[in-house]
Design a protein around this motif. Structure first.
Motif, PDB file in Angstrom:
ATOM      1  N   GLU A 207       0.802  -1.224   0.000  1.00 61.01           N
ATOM      2  CA  GLU A 207       0.000   0.000   0.000  1.00 61.01           C
ATOM      3  C   GLU A 207       0.833   1.272   0.000  1.00 61.01           C
ATOM      4  O   GLU A 207       0.351   2.331  -0.404  1.00 61.01           O
ATOM      5  CB  GLU A 207      -0.925   0.003   1.226  1.00 61.01           C
ATOM      6  CG  GLU A 207      -1.972  -1.095   1.183  1.00 61.01           C
ATOM      7  CD  GLU A 207      -2.815  -1.126   2.438  1.00 61.01           C
ATOM      8  OE1 GLU A 207      -3.959  -0.648   2.393  1.00 61.01           O
ATOM      9  OE2 GLU A 207      -2.330  -1.641   3.464  1.00 61.01           O
ATOM     10  N   LYS A 231       2.513   2.444 -10.840  1.00 62.83           N
ATOM     11  CA  LYS A 231       1.873   2.105  -9.570  1.00 62.83           C
ATOM     12  C   LYS A 231       1.459   3.396  -8.854  1.00 62.83           C
ATOM     13  O   LYS A 231       2.268   4.019  -8.157  1.00 62.83           O
ATOM     14  CB  LYS A 231       2.831   1.304  -8.677  1.00 62.83           C
ATOM     15  CG  LYS A 231       3.325  -0.005  -9.287  1.00 62.83           C
ATOM     16  CD  LYS A 231       2.176  -0.928  -9.665  1.00 62.83           C
ATOM     17  CE  LYS A 231       1.370  -1.353  -8.479  1.00 62.83           C
ATOM     18  NZ  LYS A 231       0.231  -2.227  -8.850  1.00 62.83           N
ATOM     19  N   ILE A 233       0.467   4.558  -6.104  1.00 60.36           N
ATOM     20  CA  ILE A 233       0.308   4.429  -4.652  1.00 60.36           C
ATOM     21  C   ILE A 233       1.317   5.368  -3.999  1.00 60.36           C
ATOM     22  O   ILE A 233       2.318   5.743  -4.632  1.00 60.36           O
ATOM     23  CB  ILE A 233       0.518   2.977  -4.166  1.00 60.36           C
ATOM     24  CG1 ILE A 233       1.916   2.468  -4.512  1.00 60.36           C
ATOM     25  CG2 ILE A 233      -0.549   2.059  -4.745  1.00 60.36           C
ATOM     26  CD1 ILE A 233       2.224   1.086  -3.967  1.00 60.36           C
ATOM     27  N   ASP A 264       2.214  11.447  -3.969  1.00 59.44           N
ATOM     28  CA  ASP A 264       0.966  11.342  -3.219  1.00 59.44           C
ATOM     29  C   ASP A 264       0.106  12.523  -3.622  1.00 59.44           C
ATOM     30  O   ASP A 264       0.583  13.485  -4.227  1.00 59.44           O
ATOM     31  CB  ASP A 264       1.236  11.333  -1.714  1.00 59.44           C
ATOM     32  CG  ASP A 264       0.100  10.656  -0.939  1.00 59.44           C
ATOM     33  OD1 ASP A 264      -0.886  10.252  -1.588  1.00 59.44           O
ATOM     34  OD2 ASP A 264       0.213  10.531   0.285  1.00 59.44           O
ATOM     35  N   TYR A 319      -6.297   5.228  -8.195  1.00 62.13           N
ATOM     36  CA  TYR A 319      -5.396   4.114  -7.877  1.00 62.13           C
ATOM     37  C   TYR A 319      -5.442   3.001  -8.914  1.00 62.13           C
ATOM     38  O   TYR A 319      -5.123   1.845  -8.627  1.00 62.13           O
ATOM     39  CB  TYR A 319      -5.681   3.554  -6.483  1.00 62.13           C
ATOM     40  CG  TYR A 319      -5.527   4.564  -5.377  1.00 62.13           C
ATOM     41  CD1 TYR A 319      -4.449   5.432  -5.360  1.00 62.13           C
ATOM     42  CD2 TYR A 319      -6.467   4.665  -4.363  1.00 62.13           C
ATOM     43  CE1 TYR A 319      -4.302   6.375  -4.361  1.00 62.13           C
ATOM     44  CE2 TYR A 319      -6.327   5.609  -3.357  1.00 62.13           C
ATOM     45  CZ  TYR A 319      -5.232   6.450  -3.358  1.00 62.13           C
ATOM     46  OH  TYR A 319      -5.093   7.394  -2.362  1.00 62.13           O
ATOM     47  N   LEU A 404      -3.654   9.097  -9.072  1.00 61.41           N
ATOM     48  CA  LEU A 404      -3.572   9.323  -7.629  1.00 61.41           C
ATOM     49  C   LEU A 404      -4.843   9.994  -7.115  1.00 61.41           C
ATOM     50  O   LEU A 404      -5.083  10.031  -5.910  1.00 61.41           O
ATOM     51  CB  LEU A 404      -2.352  10.192  -7.293  1.00 61.41           C
ATOM     52  CG  LEU A 404      -0.997   9.474  -7.346  1.00 61.41           C
ATOM     53  CD1 LEU A 404       0.136  10.484  -7.257  1.00 61.41           C
ATOM     54  CD2 LEU A 404      -0.875   8.446  -6.233  1.00 61.41           C
TER      55      LEU A 404
END
Length: 465
Positions: A207, A231, A233, A264, A319, A404
């Protein structure tokens, strides 16, 4: 709890409204020696909330609790209440100086009562969350890239501070990429870097990714970020100093571990609630307003061409989760190829009204239903077809980091003219650059600005075929 993060914050705000209401009642009993009726409580609640909640939000009272400690929470609540008292008292004085002493007494009692109730409720909540996380509820699976002293320190700290909910599931030895091996540190496996790290991360349900590498290896960190670009994350770096080209660069701390958020979204905590309320309120209002128009378009589509009224297509959401995006069908029924072909100028596949629907963006109107479903936002990166994602993710820098946040009906790229056919990689890169600017600089005011710009210049575009 992670799956119901949004509802947790709704509960939090509802509890705060209850606290403010109780504080009003107690203050009135102590100062006015009377019990307020429901109407009076409601009126006072609206007035006080208009001033109170912005301060609570500004000082971070609604920031995520995972990194918070008791002292930090108390400081935030103290600053919010002091600021509220100063501003609210000043306004009361300017409005009516004759009753200032009487009213400021009520405000003082209210602030003191509210302060202690906020402190009690937050500390109780934080204690409850820490209790659950120590028992492996509401945890986050962490992969640490690095096996040096800093990597070990992070793991040791997480073992000491189980209340954070961070659980290290493995270390990646970045220096080796040959035969896959496995060792362990304090019971946590140490892996040689697999050939397909992104696939390995997906298989192990990681995660968050934490980089614990020396600053001298910033080139390798960039290479790893590029390898993991698909990815979407959170990725964080435990730095001394840093100079990396990343999406975000906010610095935080968990106990004595400084961390840098590499990739993020700014839309976290209270921002999720604010954006979601804005999205769904506007979407519901707009759907009611345009329902006659949508009925007219639906009838016209059915009368002029064969096939369904609504066109559904798989798109990537937040995501990287796949969902069905809704549009009014603007093309004749035809078999799709593996690589979906974007609409072009004078496209023969368009129906009689299809070109008009696309040029005016009227074909996008059903996506307000996607917003009500929680799959999309009104403002955000436009969702692309799954096949387009697979094609562009290796050609366009930071392409997958668009995910994101939730995709949007309109966005920064659209109001800046970057819409329509992306027949070159450069056009797609320009669109993604706008997406990254939006993710870095998101605010409610930016959303409102984009919505207004869309109304005045975003619907019609010469590049929309």
């Amino acid at each position: 709890m992670k799956q119901n993060y949004y509802y947790f914050f709704l509960f939090l705000i509802s509890a705060d409204i209850f606290i403010i209401s109780i504080s009003e009642v107690l203050s009135s009993i102590l100062v006015l020696d009377q019990v307020l009726n429901f109407t009076q409580i409601f009126k006072n609640l609206i007035v006080v909330s208009i001033f109170m909640f912005p301060f609570l939000s500004y000082f971070g009272v609604y920031s995520p609790f995972r990194r918070a400690n008791y002292i930090q929470i108390c400081k935030k609540i103290i600053l919010a209440h002091i600021s509220f008292f100063i501003v609210f008292s000043t306004i009361v004085y300017l409005i009516n100086q004759n009753t200032f002493i009487f009213k400021v007494t009520w405000i003082s009692v209210f602030v003191v009562t509210s302060f202690f109730m906020f402190i009690f409720s937050r500390l109780l909540l934080l204690t409850a969350l820490r209790f659950l996380r120590k028992r492996s509820f509401n945890t986050r699976s962490i992969l640490i890239i690095g096996t040096g002293e800093m990597a070990e320190k992070i793991h040791v700290r997480f073992l000491e501070f189980l209340w954070t909910g961070y659980r290290v599931i493995g270390f990646i030895n970045h220096e080796q990429s040959n035969e896959f091996e496995q060792r362990s540190f304090n019971g946590v496996p140490i892996y040689n870097k697999p050939k397909d790290l992104a696939k390995w991360i997906e298989e192990h349900s990681v995660e968050e990714i934490w980089f614990a590498l020396p600053l001298s290896l910033d080139g390798e960190i960039k290479d790893l970020l590029w390898e993991l670009r698909h990815k979407p994350i959170p990725k964080r770096y435990v730095p001394d100093m840093f100079a990396l080209n990343v999406i975000t660069s906010s610095i935080g701390q968990i106990e004595d571990i400084p961390i840098l958020d590499l990739e993020d979204s700014r839309i976290i905590g209270k921002s999720i609630i604010i954006k979601d309320i804005l999205d769904k309120s506007l979407a519901l209002f707009i759907l009611i307003l345009i329902s006659p128009l949508m009925i007219g378009i639906a009838i016209t589509i059915k009368a002029t061409s064969k096939g369904p009224i609504i066109f559904k297509q798989k798109r990537y959401g937040i995501y990287g989760n796949v969902f069905n995006v809704y549009k009014f069908r603007s093309m004749k029924m035809h078999p799709e190829k593996n690589m979906i072909q974007q609409a072009q100028k004078n496209d023969p596949r368009l129906t009689i009204i299809g070109g008009f629907l696309r040029r005016t963006s009227l074909d996008e109107l059903p996506q307000f239903i996607n917003v009500l479903q929680g799959k999309m936002s009104i403002v955000g990166p436009r969702p692309h077809a799954v096949s387009h994602n697979e094609y562009y993710k290796d050609l366009v820098t930071l392409y997958m980091q668009r995910h994101l946040i939730k995709p949007g009906i309109t966005g920064l790229a659209q109001v800046n003219g970057s819409r329509g056919e992306t027949d070159t990689v450069e056009k797609m890169q320009k669109r993604v650059d706008f997406n990254m600017d939006y993710i870095k600089n998101w605010s409610v005011f930016l959303d409102i600005k984009i919505i207004f710009l869309t109304i005045f210049k975003g619907f019609f575009n010469k590049n929309a075929y």
